[in-house]
Design an enzyme around this catalytic site. Sequence first.
Site: not given
Lengths: 149, 407
Positions: B198, B201, B224, B363
């Site tokens: 993932d 970020q 992002k 989250c």
Amino acid sequence: MTTQPSKISNDALQLYQEVLLKHHKTPTGFEVEINNTHSADGVNAACGDEIVVYAQVEAGTITALGFSGDSCAICRASASIMCSYLTNVEVDQVEAIIEHTISIINSTHTDELICAEVLQPLLAVGKFPVRRQCAILPWRTFVKAVLES
Amino acid sequence: MSIVSPWKQDFPVFNADAYPNLCYLDSAATCLTPKRVADAMYNYQCYSHANSHKGLYYLSANVTEKVEYARTRIAEFLGASSLNEIVFTSGTTESLNLVAYSYIETKITSKSNIIISAAEHHANLLPWQRLCQQYGASLRVAPLNDHGIIDFSQLVTLIDSDTLLIAISQSANVIGKFNPIKQICQYARQNNIITVIDGAQAVSHGNINVDDLECDFYAFSGHKLYGPTGCGVLYCRMGLIEQMRPYQVGGGIIDNVSYQSSHYLTGPLKFESGSHNVVSIIGLLAALDYLNDISWQAINAYLERLSGYMQKRLAELNFIHPIVRSGDSAPYLYSFQMNKVHCHDVASMLDIEGIAVRAGHHCAQPLHKTLGINASVRVSLGLYNDHTDIDRLITGLTNTYQLLKIE
């Protein structure tokens, strides 16, 4: 470097009024021990408010009320106000009182509203839409505990 | 200390007729949009829009070319070896679900186990949790060290011959520090374990090289990266796509259909059913161009310096506490709690002063429970921030504590 507090804005003071802060800092009913007959959990998942509301109901009257949990100042103050306001109220009357209180919290036209003095600190919350859910949570949780059980 | 953003003027939200006093410290949730990105999307939608990959006329062919060009550029950005390894999705969440149901579901059994980390965003937890529940497999959680980083040695102890997948973030959304992804992916590959990263970020730091990381899948969202919402990317290592099935089917992904059977396209297009979200893809491409023109070296040098200032100023406040120990690195975000003041009150007080931060569980409820807390406040940096934003934050936090603290 030490940062000194600067002047706190009027908007902040409008929301966190003195009376509301008093309820937050010295809340009525917080973690009081009662012989509760009803209780329920309430969660505001978006911001992390968690509250447990519990009540003692005898012969159709709410004789004692308390709450616990980790919640924000608005939620705590609202719960404290609720504990003051609903004690010794008959269960039959509670639903209408709570609906009226929630309508006060949701209202942006607070100048036109007439409400009990104890509810006055909640009038400012309506102008801060993202905080309404915090103020409403204890009341909804009470409904869950007493009226929906 | 003076740290002034040379790029703030690129973002119209700070114009006099919008929010000139906005102090935006929530870029980890979504980045604000540079004018160049908004203009590219506007111009595309006004003057070039058509359906891609389907029309047999010039306008459509031109749009198809734009989408495939964007795919090439994103492959370059990720260090992928081919544009055929790049799938367009709606965002990181869809990318991760795509891997779950197009690939992992075809391999999982009741004996399997999947490893995630304790810090994962729900998007990189729920797809695996559901699959494990459906198939009776086990979900194992790799712990973090005191600094909030995945502990490689502990993770390795969770691996056995039934480990099917390791799904972890390169940089978790509440902690912001970089995990030892390369080390984990190399170990996984040596042991024939699939890896899903993932990158939601980490992508804002650039300098990603999926070949070097040796991951099998890498997911991120365009917003992002100063692009729009609605456009994400899934990198699938060469050879894997041909083993995967489309989990969402419809127009544009087949070469032959009868009432009884269908034959799907090869390559990434088989996952892109329906019409492409071209305007968002155009926006993502414009964002990449914008960032490349600035240069990743300049971006990271600036944000590291600003982050260092932020960490230093926040460390001076004895009434706030980071949720994990600070270290030598200067991640572009910082999550904390204030003594006896609820996170929602902190965010609300800051909001009244025009300072936008995130409060709640972000989250990542299981992470907060693991840390023994319900919620935290997160501040995160973007290209438009400068030292005045940090100074306003510090004053706002000081005022908040002064007003709301319980003696």
